[in-house]
Design a protein around this motif. Structure first.
Motif, PDB file in Angstrom:
ATOM      1  N   LEU A  40      28.516  60.298  43.003  1.00 12.49           N
ATOM      2  CA  LEU A  40      27.180  60.478  43.572  1.00 12.49           C
ATOM      3  C   LEU A  40      26.667  61.889  43.269  1.00 12.49           C
ATOM      4  N   SER A  41      27.510  62.891  43.490  1.00 12.19           N
ATOM      5  CA  SER A  41      27.079  64.275  43.255  1.00 12.19           C
ATOM      6  C   SER A  41      26.791  64.521  41.771  1.00 12.19           C
ATOM      7  N   GLU A  42      27.546  63.865  40.903  1.00 11.24           N
ATOM      8  CA  GLU A  42      27.296  63.983  39.460  1.00 11.24           C
ATOM      9  C   GLU A  42      25.936  63.379  39.100  1.00 11.24           C
ATOM     10  N   ASP A  43      25.646  62.203  39.649  1.00 15.52           N
ATOM     11  CA  ASP A  43      24.368  61.535  39.380  1.00 15.52           C
ATOM     12  C   ASP A  43      23.197  62.330  39.955  1.00 15.52           C
ATOM     13  N   VAL A  44      23.368  62.871  41.146  1.00 20.78           N
ATOM     14  CA  VAL A  44      22.316  63.672  41.782  1.00 20.78           C
ATOM     15  C   VAL A  44      22.073  64.951  40.983  1.00 20.78           C
ATOM     16  N   THR A  45      23.141  65.542  40.476  1.00 17.16           N
ATOM     17  CA  THR A  45      23.010  66.742  39.648  1.00 17.16           C
ATOM     18  C   THR A  45      22.127  66.453  38.445  1.00 17.16           C
ATOM     19  N   PHE A  46      22.335  65.306  37.810  1.00 14.74           N
ATOM     20  CA  PHE A  46      21.508  64.964  36.658  1.00 14.74           C
ATOM     21  C   PHE A  46      20.060  64.710  37.068  1.00 14.74           C
ATOM     22  N   LEU A  47      19.852  64.070  38.211  1.00 13.59           N
ATOM     23  CA  LEU A  47      18.480  63.842  38.693  1.00 13.59           C
ATOM     24  C   LEU A  47      17.780  65.175  38.966  1.00 13.59           C
ATOM     25  N   LEU A  50      27.494  70.668  48.957  1.00 11.57           N
ATOM     26  CA  LEU A  50      26.376  70.459  49.884  1.00 11.57           C
ATOM     27  C   LEU A  50      26.462  69.085  50.533  1.00 11.57           C
ATOM     28  N   ILE A  51      26.781  68.065  49.744  1.00  8.15           N
ATOM     29  CA  ILE A  51      26.905  66.710  50.296  1.00  8.15           C
ATOM     30  C   ILE A  51      28.035  66.666  51.324  1.00  8.15           C
ATOM     31  N   GLN A  52      29.148  67.308  50.997  1.00  8.19           N
ATOM     32  CA  GLN A  52      30.326  67.278  51.867  1.00  8.19           C
ATOM     33  C   GLN A  52      30.167  68.121  53.127  1.00  8.19           C
ATOM     34  N   GLU A  53      29.598  69.326  52.986  1.00  9.75           N
ATOM     35  CA  GLU A  53      29.651  70.296  54.078  1.00  9.75           C
ATOM     36  C   GLU A  53      28.306  70.652  54.708  1.00  9.75           C
ATOM     37  N   LYS A  54      27.226  70.552  53.951  1.00 11.29           N
ATOM     38  CA  LYS A  54      25.919  70.976  54.454  1.00 11.29           C
ATOM     39  C   LYS A  54      24.866  69.952  54.063  1.00 11.29           C
ATOM     40  N   PHE A  55      24.957  68.787  54.676  1.00  8.38           N
ATOM     41  CA  PHE A  55      24.110  67.675  54.266  1.00  8.38           C
ATOM     42  C   PHE A  55      22.626  67.968  54.490  1.00  8.38           C
ATOM     43  N   ALA A  56      22.284  68.660  55.562  1.00  5.94           N
ATOM     44  CA  ALA A  56      20.879  69.008  55.828  1.00  5.94           C
ATOM     45  C   ALA A  56      20.337  69.915  54.724  1.00  5.94           C
ATOM     46  N   ASP A  57      21.154  70.861  54.264  1.00  8.16           N
ATOM     47  CA  ASP A  57      20.740  71.741  53.161  1.00  8.16           C
ATOM     48  C   ASP A  57      20.572  70.948  51.867  1.00  8.16           C
ATOM     49  N   TYR A  58      21.431  69.968  51.672  1.00  8.73           N
ATOM     50  CA  TYR A  58      21.347  69.086  50.505  1.00  8.73           C
ATOM     51  C   TYR A  58      20.020  68.325  50.510  1.00  8.73           C
TER      52      TYR A  58
END
Length: 116
Positions: free
Chosen positions: A93-100, A60-68
């Protein structure tokens, strides 16, 4: 409520309170609300959950930022916590966001369990 500080603590607490399946249901519900095609089985192993969720967040961060951003809004992840993360490494970043995300979803499940 003291939020778990590691993935292992979160899963351990969810298992102890027998709320792991409710956590999965909450994640599925919020992803559906965000129009993200993701549906975890209630019996998914915690390690698989973490891996697959991390993979989805990374894409999502890489390809669909608005959806993220929409997903973070729907789940209600703290904007302050997101801004405190280091964005120089997308994988980290994606790992940290996943935990959040998991922390916030756990918070919803825990509150619903305690106050209903």
């Amino acid at each position: 409520m003291q939020l778990p500080q590691t993935f292992e603590d979160l899963i351990s607490e969810a298992d102890t309170l027998k709320l792991y399946s409710k956590l999965i249901q909450q994640i599925n519900k919020d992803f559906l609300l965000a129009n993200i095609d993701l549906d975890f089985d209630i019996t998914i192993l915690p390690t698989s959950l973490k891996y697959l969720l991390h993979e989805v967040v990374f894409k999502l961060i890489q390809e669909k930022f608005a959806d993220y951003l929409n997903l973070l809004y729907i789940i209600d992840v703290s904007e302050l916590k997101i801004k405190q993360l280091d964005g120089s490494d997308t994988l980290k970043l994606s790992e940290d966001v996943t935990f959040l995300i998991l922390q916030r979803e756990w918070q919803k499940v825990w509150f619903r369990n305690v106050y209903s």
